[in-house]
Design a protein around this motif. Structure first.
Motif, PDB file in Angstrom:
ATOM      1  N   TYR A  22      32.780  19.917  40.099  1.00  0.00           N
ATOM      2  CA  TYR A  22      33.665  21.066  39.947  1.00  0.00           C
ATOM      3  C   TYR A  22      33.299  21.806  38.672  1.00  0.00           C
ATOM      4  O   TYR A  22      32.696  21.240  37.767  1.00  0.00           O
ATOM      5  N   SER A  23      33.682  23.073  38.617  1.00  0.00           N
ATOM      6  CA  SER A  23      33.377  23.908  37.456  1.00  0.00           C
ATOM      7  C   SER A  23      34.573  24.775  37.092  1.00  0.00           C
ATOM      8  O   SER A  23      35.454  25.007  37.922  1.00  0.00           O
ATOM      9  N   ILE A  24      34.556  25.260  35.862  1.00  0.00           N
ATOM     10  CA  ILE A  24      35.500  26.274  35.411  1.00  0.00           C
ATOM     11  C   ILE A  24      34.691  27.550  35.225  1.00  0.00           C
ATOM     12  O   ILE A  24      33.677  27.561  34.526  1.00  0.00           O
ATOM     13  N   VAL A  25      35.126  28.603  35.880  1.00  0.00           N
ATOM     14  CA  VAL A  25      34.479  29.911  35.762  1.00  0.00           C
ATOM     15  C   VAL A  25      35.329  30.772  34.837  1.00  0.00           C
ATOM     16  O   VAL A  25      36.548  30.837  34.991  1.00  0.00           O
ATOM     17  N   PHE A  26      34.695  31.409  33.886  1.00  0.00           N
ATOM     18  CA  PHE A  26      35.349  32.306  32.948  1.00  0.00           C
ATOM     19  C   PHE A  26      35.014  33.735  33.347  1.00  0.00           C
ATOM     20  O   PHE A  26      33.855  34.036  33.619  1.00  0.00           O
ATOM     21  N   ALA A  27      36.020  34.590  33.374  1.00  0.00           N
ATOM     22  CA  ALA A  27      35.783  36.008  33.664  1.00  0.00           C
ATOM     23  C   ALA A  27      36.785  36.840  32.873  1.00  0.00           C
ATOM     24  O   ALA A  27      37.983  36.560  32.898  1.00  0.00           O
ATOM     25  N   ASN A  28      36.287  37.854  32.173  1.00  0.00           N
ATOM     26  CA  ASN A  28      37.161  38.767  31.442  1.00  0.00           C
ATOM     27  C   ASN A  28      37.466  39.986  32.297  1.00  0.00           C
ATOM     28  O   ASN A  28      36.606  40.467  33.028  1.00  0.00           O
ATOM     29  N   CYS A  29      38.699  40.481  32.176  1.00  0.00           N
ATOM     30  CA  CYS A  29      39.145  41.663  32.918  1.00  0.00           C
ATOM     31  C   CYS A  29      39.740  42.669  31.930  1.00  0.00           C
ATOM     32  O   CYS A  29      40.287  42.274  30.902  1.00  0.00           O
ATOM     33  N   PRO A  30      39.687  43.960  32.263  1.00  0.00           N
ATOM     34  CA  PRO A  30      40.167  44.969  31.325  1.00  0.00           C
ATOM     35  C   PRO A  30      41.691  45.035  31.196  1.00  0.00           C
ATOM     36  O   PRO A  30      42.201  45.507  30.184  1.00  0.00           O
ATOM     37  N   GLU A  32      45.786  43.336  32.919  1.00  0.00           N
ATOM     38  CA  GLU A  32      46.456  42.269  33.659  1.00  0.00           C
ATOM     39  C   GLU A  32      46.490  42.524  35.164  1.00  0.00           C
ATOM     40  O   GLU A  32      46.360  41.586  35.958  1.00  0.00           O
ATOM     41  N   GLN A  33      46.636  43.759  35.592  1.00  0.00           N
ATOM     42  CA  GLN A  33      46.695  44.045  37.026  1.00  0.00           C
ATOM     43  C   GLN A  33      45.379  43.688  37.717  1.00  0.00           C
ATOM     44  O   GLN A  33      45.373  43.067  38.770  1.00  0.00           O
ATOM     45  N   ILE A  34      44.271  44.074  37.114  1.00  0.00           N
ATOM     46  CA  ILE A  34      42.967  43.734  37.683  1.00  0.00           C
ATOM     47  C   ILE A  34      42.775  42.217  37.674  1.00  0.00           C
ATOM     48  O   ILE A  34      42.288  41.633  38.650  1.00  0.00           O
ATOM     49  N   ALA A  35      43.197  41.563  36.607  1.00  0.00           N
ATOM     50  CA  ALA A  35      43.095  40.100  36.534  1.00  0.00           C
ATOM     51  C   ALA A  35      43.890  39.444  37.663  1.00  0.00           C
ATOM     52  O   ALA A  35      43.398  38.532  38.340  1.00  0.00           O
ATOM     53  N   VAL A  51      43.831  29.523  39.165  1.00  0.00           N
ATOM     54  CA  VAL A  51      43.366  30.519  38.199  1.00  0.00           C
ATOM     55  C   VAL A  51      44.427  30.648  37.105  1.00  0.00           C
ATOM     56  O   VAL A  51      45.592  30.898  37.394  1.00  0.00           O
ATOM     57  N   ASN A  52      44.008  30.463  35.861  1.00  0.00           N
ATOM     58  CA  ASN A  52      44.873  30.744  34.723  1.00  0.00           C
ATOM     59  C   ASN A  52      44.548  32.139  34.219  1.00  0.00           C
ATOM     60  O   ASN A  52      43.380  32.519  34.143  1.00  0.00           O
ATOM     61  N   ILE A  53      45.576  32.893  33.886  1.00  0.00           N
ATOM     62  CA  ILE A  53      45.415  34.233  33.328  1.00  0.00           C
ATOM     63  C   ILE A  53      45.893  34.170  31.879  1.00  0.00           C
ATOM     64  O   ILE A  53      47.076  33.964  31.625  1.00  0.00           O
ATOM     65  N   LEU A  54      44.946  34.324  30.969  1.00  0.00           N
ATOM     66  CA  LEU A  54      45.266  34.250  29.539  1.00  0.00           C
ATOM     67  C   LEU A  54      45.267  35.657  28.967  1.00  0.00           C
ATOM     68  O   LEU A  54      44.233  36.334  28.952  1.00  0.00           O
ATOM     69  N   ALA A  70      37.536  45.382  22.127  1.00  0.00           N
ATOM     70  CA  ALA A  70      38.481  45.629  23.219  1.00  0.00           C
ATOM     71  C   ALA A  70      39.447  44.461  23.341  1.00  0.00           C
ATOM     72  O   ALA A  70      39.188  43.361  22.855  1.00  0.00           O
ATOM     73  N   THR A  71      40.556  44.728  23.986  1.00  0.00           N
ATOM     74  CA  THR A  71      41.485  43.676  24.373  1.00  0.00           C
ATOM     75  C   THR A  71      41.279  43.427  25.859  1.00  0.00           C
ATOM     76  O   THR A  71      41.299  44.370  26.656  1.00  0.00           O
ATOM     77  N   GLU A  72      41.037  42.186  26.216  1.00  0.00           N
ATOM     78  CA  GLU A  72      40.767  41.840  27.606  1.00  0.00           C
ATOM     79  C   GLU A  72      41.667  40.679  28.033  1.00  0.00           C
ATOM     80  O   GLU A  72      42.290  40.025  27.210  1.00  0.00           O
ATOM     81  N   ILE A  73      41.702  40.463  29.319  1.00  0.00           N
ATOM     82  CA  ILE A  73      42.457  39.364  29.912  1.00  0.00           C
ATOM     83  C   ILE A  73      41.430  38.345  30.402  1.00  0.00           C
ATOM     84  O   ILE A  73      40.494  38.702  31.128  1.00  0.00           O
ATOM     85  N   LEU A  74      41.594  37.081  30.020  1.00  0.00           N
ATOM     86  CA  LEU A  74      40.636  36.041  30.388  1.00  0.00           C
ATOM     87  C   LEU A  74      41.144  35.244  31.585  1.00  0.00           C
ATOM     88  O   LEU A  74      42.284  34.773  31.597  1.00  0.00           O
ATOM     89  N   LEU A  75      40.291  35.113  32.600  1.00  0.00           N
ATOM     90  CA  LEU A  75      40.588  34.261  33.747  1.00  0.00           C
ATOM     91  C   LEU A  75      39.846  32.945  33.584  1.00  0.00           C
ATOM     92  O   LEU A  75      38.652  32.932  33.258  1.00  0.00           O
ATOM     93  N   LEU A  76      40.555  31.832  33.795  1.00  0.00           N
ATOM     94  CA  LEU A  76      39.945  30.504  33.881  1.00  0.00           C
ATOM     95  C   LEU A  76      40.114  30.066  35.330  1.00  0.00           C
ATOM     96  O   LEU A  76      41.231  29.805  35.784  1.00  0.00           O
ATOM     97  N   ILE A  77      39.014  30.001  36.041  1.00  0.00           N
ATOM     98  CA  ILE A  77      39.035  29.765  37.479  1.00  0.00           C
ATOM     99  C   ILE A  77      38.460  28.380  37.763  1.00  0.00           C
ATOM    100  O   ILE A  77      37.312  28.097  37.404  1.00  0.00           O
TER     101      ILE A  77
END
Length: 125
Positions: A22-30, A32-35, A51-54, A70-77
């Protein structure tokens, strides 16, 4: 691909967890709605179990030779390692950034009950 299949087979036969299944995927979003949209979409497609939304990660990075902030929203998937490529491609299709930040790290160890739940949560119906 063969490594992933052999890891899964080993886990099934021995009943033990093999590091990297298993893996944790990190993705930044611009924002909260897009996240949230991306999180729901990958869960709906069974590409992830959780998915955690940080909120409000401060990001500094080079873009076109300049330092940007920038300020971004981090997803931990949380997902199967075998799904990381498909998951990354799917996120890229939905993501508004020209080059979205998407990377993964394999899970070395974890609670056996949680890892079993991950597996069961991503089963296709």
């Amino acid at each position: 691909m063969l490594r992933t299949l052999s890891l899964q087979l080993h886990s099934v036969v021995t009943g033990s967890y093999v590091s990297g299944t298993y893996s944790i995927v990190f993705a930044n979003c611009p924002n909260e709605q897009i996240a949230r949209d991306i999180a729901r979409a990958v869960l709906d497609k069974k590409l992830a179990a959780s998915v955690n939304i940080l909120p409000k990660a401060s990001s500094l990075y080079f873009w076109n030779g300049e330092i940007e902030e920038a300020t971004e929203i981090l997803l931990l998937i949380k997902t199967k390692t075998s799904k990381v490529h498909t998951l990354s491609s799917y996120i890229r299709l939905m993501h508004p950034f020209e080059i979205p930040e998407i990377f993964s790290l394999p899970i070395d160890r974890g609670d056996a009950h949680y890892l079993k739940w991950l597996e069961e949560s991503m089963k296709e119906e």
